[in-house]
Write a protein that holds these residues in place. Structure first.
Motif, mmCIF file in Angstrom:
data_model
loop_
_atom_site.group_PDB
_atom_site.id
_atom_site.type_symbol
_atom_site.label_atom_id
_atom_site.label_comp_id
_atom_site.label_asym_id
_atom_site.label_seq_id
_atom_site.Cartn_x
_atom_site.Cartn_y
_atom_site.Cartn_z
ATOM 1 N N ARG A 112 27.153 50.922 31.718
ATOM 2 C CA ARG A 112 28.290 50.208 32.299
ATOM 3 C C ARG A 112 28.877 50.923 33.503
ATOM 4 O O ARG A 112 29.140 50.276 34.519
ATOM 5 C CB ARG A 112 29.346 49.992 31.218
ATOM 6 C CG ARG A 112 28.912 49.030 30.114
ATOM 7 C CD ARG A 112 30.052 48.744 29.175
ATOM 8 N NE ARG A 112 31.157 48.097 29.852
ATOM 9 C CZ ARG A 112 32.356 47.917 29.318
ATOM 10 N NH1 ARG A 112 32.590 48.349 28.085
ATOM 11 N NH2 ARG A 112 33.307 47.315 29.980
ATOM 12 N N PRO A 113 29.130 52.239 33.481
ATOM 13 C CA PRO A 113 29.599 52.894 34.709
ATOM 14 C C PRO A 113 28.599 52.814 35.858
ATOM 15 O O PRO A 113 28.997 52.656 37.024
ATOM 16 C CB PRO A 113 29.828 54.344 34.262
ATOM 17 C CG PRO A 113 30.029 54.280 32.809
ATOM 18 C CD PRO A 113 29.158 53.162 32.331
ATOM 19 N N TYR A 114 27.316 52.903 35.533
ATOM 20 C CA TYR A 114 26.307 52.801 36.587
ATOM 21 C C TYR A 114 26.276 51.401 37.192
ATOM 22 O O TYR A 114 26.170 51.239 38.414
ATOM 23 C CB TYR A 114 24.940 53.164 36.013
ATOM 24 C CG TYR A 114 23.812 53.019 36.990
ATOM 25 C CD1 TYR A 114 23.712 53.850 38.102
ATOM 26 C CD2 TYR A 114 22.837 52.047 36.807
ATOM 27 C CE1 TYR A 114 22.673 53.711 38.998
ATOM 28 C CE2 TYR A 114 21.797 51.905 37.696
ATOM 29 C CZ TYR A 114 21.718 52.744 38.794
ATOM 30 O OH TYR A 114 20.693 52.599 39.690
ATOM 31 N N LYS A 115 26.384 50.365 36.361
ATOM 32 C CA LYS A 115 26.437 48.993 36.875
ATOM 33 C C LYS A 115 27.692 48.776 37.711
ATOM 34 O O LYS A 115 27.672 48.085 38.744
ATOM 35 C CB LYS A 115 26.405 47.999 35.708
ATOM 36 C CG LYS A 115 26.291 46.545 36.130
ATOM 37 C CD LYS A 115 26.183 45.642 34.915
ATOM 38 C CE LYS A 115 25.953 44.190 35.349
ATOM 39 N NZ LYS A 115 27.037 43.679 36.198
ATOM 40 N N PHE A 116 28.797 49.353 37.290
ATOM 41 C CA PHE A 116 30.033 49.264 38.078
ATOM 42 C C PHE A 116 29.843 49.904 39.447
ATOM 43 O O PHE A 116 30.298 49.376 40.470
ATOM 44 C CB PHE A 116 31.157 49.952 37.309
ATOM 45 C CG PHE A 116 32.480 49.963 38.017
ATOM 46 C CD1 PHE A 116 33.338 48.885 37.915
ATOM 47 C CD2 PHE A 116 32.860 51.049 38.794
ATOM 48 C CE1 PHE A 116 34.554 48.891 38.571
ATOM 49 C CE2 PHE A 116 34.066 51.064 39.449
ATOM 50 C CZ PHE A 116 34.922 49.981 39.335
ATOM 51 N N THR A 121 30.316 57.242 29.554
ATOM 52 C CA THR A 121 30.176 55.822 29.217
ATOM 53 C C THR A 121 31.491 55.065 29.290
ATOM 54 O O THR A 121 31.502 53.850 29.071
ATOM 55 C CB THR A 121 29.603 55.673 27.798
ATOM 56 O OG1 THR A 121 30.455 56.361 26.863
ATOM 57 C CG2 THR A 121 28.202 56.251 27.718
ATOM 58 N N ASN A 122 32.591 55.724 29.609
ATOM 59 C CA ASN A 122 33.894 55.050 29.666
ATOM 60 C C ASN A 122 34.027 54.316 30.984
ATOM 61 O O ASN A 122 33.861 54.910 32.052
ATOM 62 C CB ASN A 122 35.019 56.074 29.493
ATOM 63 C CG ASN A 122 36.343 55.418 29.179
ATOM 64 O OD1 ASN A 122 36.579 54.272 29.542
ATOM 65 N ND2 ASN A 122 37.199 56.139 28.485
ATOM 66 N N GLU A 147 37.580 50.783 36.076
ATOM 67 C CA GLU A 147 37.952 49.427 36.482
ATOM 68 C C GLU A 147 39.410 49.363 36.904
ATOM 69 O O GLU A 147 39.754 48.656 37.858
ATOM 70 C CB GLU A 147 37.690 48.469 35.318
ATOM 71 C CG GLU A 147 36.208 48.266 35.020
ATOM 72 C CD GLU A 147 35.992 47.365 33.824
ATOM 73 O OE1 GLU A 147 36.978 47.128 33.088
ATOM 74 O OE2 GLU A 147 34.854 46.906 33.611
ATOM 75 N N LYS A 148 40.284 50.073 36.224
ATOM 76 C CA LYS A 148 41.688 50.068 36.610
ATOM 77 C C LYS A 148 41.919 50.774 37.937
ATOM 78 O O LYS A 148 42.791 50.376 38.708
ATOM 79 C CB LYS A 148 42.520 50.744 35.510
ATOM 80 C CG LYS A 148 42.609 49.954 34.220
ATOM 81 C CD LYS A 148 43.474 50.674 33.208
ATOM 82 C CE LYS A 148 43.567 49.885 31.909
ATOM 83 N NZ LYS A 148 44.405 50.597 30.890
ATOM 84 N N GLN A 160 43.399 44.553 39.724
ATOM 85 C CA GLN A 160 43.588 43.113 39.671
ATOM 86 C C GLN A 160 45.069 42.804 39.848
ATOM 87 O O GLN A 160 45.817 42.670 38.874
ATOM 88 C CB GLN A 160 43.068 42.548 38.346
ATOM 89 C CG GLN A 160 41.583 42.770 38.127
ATOM 90 C CD GLN A 160 41.109 42.246 36.804
ATOM 91 O OE1 GLN A 160 41.900 41.806 35.976
ATOM 92 N NE2 GLN A 160 39.811 42.299 36.571
ATOM 93 N N PRO A 161 45.544 42.723 41.086
ATOM 94 C CA PRO A 161 46.975 42.483 41.311
ATOM 95 C C PRO A 161 47.454 41.135 40.804
ATOM 96 O O PRO A 161 48.598 40.994 40.381
ATOM 97 C CB PRO A 161 47.101 42.594 42.839
ATOM 98 C CG PRO A 161 45.736 42.331 43.368
ATOM 99 C CD PRO A 161 44.788 42.856 42.337
#
Length: 791
Positions: A363-367, A665-666, A671-672, A677-678
C-alpha cells in the motif's frame, strides 16, 4: 475684486520656495523621524529560558522517550542517530542518482560555457552583441528545478576550482526579480558572493538592510547606498586607474564592470559571467526584454553567458520575447533527463538493491506510484515521502532500534544484542512489543505443533528470544531480500524473452507492485507466472541456448545465495551441448514430431479451465516430456523449474517473522499528510462543529441534528442535506428563518427580517466559496435554484 484676488495670489506665489536637502548631512530631521517611527513599531519578544527537561525534546530533534517514558535515554539516542544515518544514506543515494543521470547534459552545458568565447571570436563581427544562451529543458515540475540548477551552478564552480576556466555564477529566480532594478541588483549581489574580498563586506550588508525598509524611501536608500559604495570602492582599482570613490548604485552595471575588471587581473583567461534564470516561464516578459537588451550592450566588455530553465517548450520563448530581443540571443538547446527516469532508479536502489534500509509494503508503494505518475511527477515529494516514512518508523516505533542490525552478520548481531541486554538498553517493554507482533504470533503458532518446547521457551525466556532467536530471524530476512531481488530479476529476464506478447510485458515498477500485492506471493496459480511458463515451454532450440546463457549470467551474481541454481544450469548446458552435436537428420525428424505434439497439447492451453481439461492437459504435457525432442524436454524442465523457483523466491514478506521491524506498511499517516482532503474536512466541520470550536452548547448526538446555537453556515448546510439535488431558494430561506427564530434572545432584542436575510446571504456565500453549491438559472417557478457542485 478680481484684481485684488489676483494680486494676493501673485504675492503668495512669490513667497513659495523649494528647499533642497543637504546631501552632505547624514540624516535630515524627517529621516530621523521615520527611523524613530520604525523603531517604535518594532515589537520586542521576551524569550523565556527553558529548563533542561522541557528543551530535551527540541535538543533531540523531537525524539522522546516511548513506553510512557520508560524507554532508556540511550535507546532514544540510538533511534535518533539511526534515523540520521539511515536518512543520510538514502539522501546521498538520491542526490548521486540525480547527478549521474544528468552528468552528460551538465557536462555539455559546461562545455557550452567554455566554448562560447571561442565561437564568438571565429564569427563575423555583427553590429550588435549576441549573448550565448543555453535553453535547458528540465521537465514540467518547476519545484524540482531548484535542485537541478543548483547542481549545474555547483558544477560550474567546481570546474573553476579544478583548474579549468574561471566562472562567476549568478543563479536568479523570478521571485527575486519583480522589476528590472531588483533583477540587476540580485544578479550583481550573486556575482559579488563569488569572491570573499569583493565589495560585499560593507555593500551587501547595507543592501540587505535597505530591503527591509519602506519602498517609498527611494531617495534616502539611493543616497545611503552611494555613500556605502564610496567607502567600499576604494578597496580596488577600477580599470588600472588609481583608487577613487565610485557612486554606482547596486543595480548599475557599471559597478559589475568595475568589479570584474579588478578581479580578472588575477586570472590568465578572462572569467565568464554565467547568469542562470531558473524558472524562465515565471519571469515578466517586459523585464526579460529590458534585461537582455542591457546585457547585450555590455557584452563587448563583460563575457556574459545566459542559461535559462524551461519547463514546457521553445514556444514559450517566442511568447515571452519579441523578435528583436530573440535576435540578441545565440541559442543552443540542452535537455535534462525526465523525473520518471530518476524515480525508476531511486525505487530500484532503495527498495530493491539496498538490504539495510526500510522497505515499503504494497500500500505505501502503490501510494508512492500513484502520487508520482498521476499528480505532479515531483521528485521533491517522493523524497519527502521517503523521509516521512523513516521519521514515522524511528520516531514512533521503539522496535526501530533493530533495523540497523541488518548491516551486521549473525555473530555481530548476537554480540550487540547481548551487550544491550547487559546494559539495560533493552527492557521488558521491548520484549513485550516483540511478542505482540502479528508475525511473531503466527511464528509461535506454527511451532506449537512441530516444536512445542521452543514455542513455550519463546514466550517465557527473554534472553533466549533476544540473543538467539531475533538474530536468526533478522538474518532470514536478509536472505529473503537477496532471494527476492534474484527472483524479481529472473521474472524480468523471462518477460524480456517474449517481446511480441505485449499483454504480458509490464514495466519494472508495475511488476514490483504486482509482486508485493500478491498475498501468498507469486505461484503457479498466478496468471502472470502461468502464462510466462507456458511461453517457456514453446521456445525452440535456438531460444533454449539463448535462455540458458542469460540464466547463467544472472545467477553467477548470486552464487553466495544458493549454489544449486548453477549446478542445475550446468546439467542443462551438457544436455544442450549434446543436442547440438547430434545428427541433423535426427534433429529434423524429432522437430517435426515435437511440433505435432505441441500443436496438440499447447495450442489452446489458456482456454481450458475445467478440471477434466486441466487433467488432460497435464497428461499431454507428461507425454510431451517423454516422447518429445531433447530441446522440448529441456524447455519443459526449465519451465517447471522457473515455476517452482519463482514461487519460492517471490513469496510474500508477510510470511516472515518480525517483518514489521523492516517493512513499512502503514499508509494512513501518508494519506493524511500527502493526500489531504479539504472537502471532507469541511464537510465534517459543517456537520460536527463541536469538534472544531470546542463549544459545549453545540454538543450533539447525531450529525444531522440541528441546534440553534450552531453557526449559521452549519445550520444552512444541514438544511440542504435534507433536500434533493435541487432546492428552492425561498423555501431554504424560510426554513433557515424558522430555526433562527428559536434562538434565546433578550426580551428587548427582537429578530428582524433584515437580520435573517443578511445572515442567510452571508452563509450562502460561504457555502458557495467552499465549493459545495453553485447557483443555476432555471426558468421553472421563476426562481434561482442551487445545485450540488461537482468540484
Amino acid at each position: 475684486m478680481a484684481a485684488l484676488i489676483k494680486d494676493k495670489l501673485d504675492s503668495i506665489s512669490e513667497g513659495c520656495f523649494l528647499i533642497m536637502p543637504n546631501k552632505k548631512r547624514r540624516n535630515t530631521s524627517q529621516q530621523q523621524l521615520r527611523k524613530k517611527q520604525r523603531s517604535k513599531t518594532k515589537t520586542t519578544v521576551d524569550v523565556t529560558q527553558r529548563c533542561e527537561e522541557n528543551s530535551q525534546g527540541i535538543s533531540n530533534i523531537g525524539f522522546q522517550k516511548l513506553f510512557n517514558g520508560n524507554e532508556s535515554f540511550d535507546s532514544m539516542l540510538y533511534r535518533k542517530s539511526s534515523f540520521e544515518q539511515c536518512w543520510k544514506n538514502i539522501n546521498d543515494d538520491i542526490s548521486n542518482i540525480l547527478l549521474d543521470m544528468n552528468e552528460t547534459a551538465v557536462e555539455n552545458i559546461c562545455q557550452f560555457v567554455y566554448k562560447s568565447r571561442n565561437i564568438e571570436e571565429g564569427m563575423v563581427a555583427l553590429p550588435y552583441h549576441e549573448i550565448p544562451t543555453g535553453l535547458v529543458f528540465a521537465g514540467i515540475n518547476t519545484p524540482d528545478h531548484n535542485t537541478q540548477f543548483s547542481h549545474i551552478a555547483s558544477k560550474l564552480r567546481e570546474d573553476s576550482k579544478a583548474g579549468k576556466q574561471k566562472n562567476f555564477v549568478s543563479l536568479l529566480q523570478s521571485k527575486d526579480c519583480g522589476n528590472i532594478k531588483n533583477m540587476f541588483k540580485a544578479m550583481i549581489e550573486r556575482f559579488l558572493e563569488n569572491t570573499p574580498n569583493a565589495l560585499s563586506t560593507d555593500l551587501d550588508h547595507d543592501i540587505i538592510m535597505d530591503d527591509n525598509e519602506e519602498n517609498d524611501d527611494d531617495a534616502e536608500d539611493e543616497e545611503d547606498i552611494i555613500r556605502t559604495t564610496e567607502r567600499a570602492a576604494t578597496s580596488y582599482r577600477l580599470g588600472g586607474a588609481s583608487a577613487r570613490p565610485s557612486k554606482c548604485l547596486p543595480y548599475d552595471m557599471k559597478l559589475l564592470e568595475g568589479w570584474y575588471r579588478h578581479h580578472q587581473q588575477s586570472y590568465e583567461n578572462k572569467p565568464n559571467l554565467v547568469i542562470i534564470l531558473q524558472d524562465f516561464e515565471s519571469f515578466e516578459p517586459a523585464i526579460l526584454q529590458d534585461f537582455f537588451t542591457i546585457c547585450s550592450e555590455y557584452r563587448s566588455r563583460l563575457p556574459i553567458v545566459c542559461i535559462m530553465g524551461i519547463a514546457t517548450s521553445t514556444e514559450i520563448l517566442h511568447q515571452s520575447l519579441n523578435k528583436s530581443t530573440i535576435g540578441l540571443l545565440r541559442i543552443e538547446k540542452f535537455r535534462l533527463e525526465q523525473s520518471g527516469v530518476w524515480f525508476n532508479r531511486v525505487i530500484e536502489k532503495v527498495l530493491l538493491d539496498s538490504t539495510s534500509t526500510l522497505k515499503f509494503g504494497a500500500r505505501p508503494y502503490k501510494f508512492l506510484l500513484d502520487h508520482f505518475y498521476l499528480y505532479d511527477f515531483s521528485m521533491t515529494k517522493v523524497t519527502a515521502s521517503l523521509k516521512y516514512a523513516l521519521m514515522h518508523h524511528f520516531y514512533g516505533n521503539p522496535l526501530s532500534i533493530f533495523l540497523p542490525l541488518l548491516q551486521m552478520d549473525e555473530f555481530d548481531m548476537t554480540a550487540t544484542l547481548q551487550q544491550w541486554v547487559r546494559n539495560d538498553f533493552i527492557n521488558e517493554h521491548h520484549i513485550t512489543h516483540i511478542r505482540m507482533l502479528g508475525s511473531f504470533k503466527n511464528y509461535v503458532e506454527s511451532l506449537a505443533d512441530t516444536d512445542p518446547k521452543k514455542a513455550l521457551q519463546l514466550l517465557e525466556d527473554d534472553d533466549f528470544l533476544i540473543t538467539e532467536v531475533v538474530p536468526s530471524l533478522l538474518c532470514d530476512i536478509k536472505i529473503y531480500q537477496e532471494q527476492f531481488k534474484m527472483g524479481f530479476n529472473l521474472l524480468l529476464l523471462l518477460q524480456k524473452q517474449f517481446p511480441s506478447f505485449s499483454s504480458v510485458n509490464k514495466s519494472k515498477l508495475m511488476l514490483l507492485l504486482e509482486v508485493l500485492e500478491a498475498k501468498d506471493g507469486l505461484s503457479e496459480n498466478t496468471d502472470m507466472v502461468r502464462r510466462l511458463v507456458s511461453f517457456v515451454r514453446k521456445i525452440d532450440t535456438e531460444h533454449v541456448g539463448r535462455l540458458l546463457k542469460e540464466l547463467r549470467h544472472l545467477f553467477s551474481e548470486y552464487e553466495n545465495v544458493n549454489g544449486s541454481f548453477l549446478k542445475q544450469l550446468a546439467v542443462w548446458d551438457k544436455r544442450y551441448e549434446g543436442l547440438m552435436e547430434a545428427d541433423d537428420n535426427y534433429n529434423t525428424r524429432m522437430d517435426r514430431k515435437s511440433k505435432l505434439l505441441e500443436g496438440m497439447v499447447l495450442e489452446n492451453e489458456q482456454r481450458r479451465h475445467t478440471e477434466t481439461a486441466k487433467k488432460v492437459q497435464d497428461q499431454a504435457l507428461e507425454h510431451l516430456k517423454q516422447k518429445g525432442t531433447e530441446a522440448s524436454k529441456i524447455a519443459m524442465d526449465i519451465a517447471d523449474w522457473c515455476d517452482k523457483t519463482l514461487g519460492h523466491l517471490l513469496r510474500s514478506f508477510t510470511k516472515l517473522p518480525l517483518f514489521e521491524l523492516v517493512y513499512y506498511t502503514n499508509i494512513k499517516l501518508h494519506e493524511k499528510s500527502f493526500a489531504s482532503q479539504p472537502r471532507a474536512s469541511a464537510q465534517t466541520a459543517l456537520t460536527q462543529p463541536q469538534h472544531y470550536i470546542n463549544c459545549s452548547c453545540c454538543d450533539i448526538e447525531k450529525s444531522d441534528q440541528i441546534v440553534t446555537s450552531e453557526h449559521d453556515t452549519c445550520i444552512l448546510y444541514k438544511l440542504y442535506l435534507e433536500c434533493g439535488r435541487l432546492i428552492n431558494l425561498y423555501d431554504w430561506f424560510v426554513a433557515f428563518g424558522c430555526i433562527i427564530e428559536r434562538e434565546k434572545r433578550p426580551a428587548n432584542q427582537k429578530l428582524e427580517e433584515n437580520e435573517v436575510q443578511a445572515r442567510f446571504i452571508r452563509s450562502v456565500a460561504e457555502l458557495q466559496f467552499l465549493g459545495f453549491i453553485k447557483p443555476t438559472q432555471r426558468k421553472t417557478d421563476h426562481v434561482i435554484r442551487l445545485t450540488w457542485s461537482n468540484i
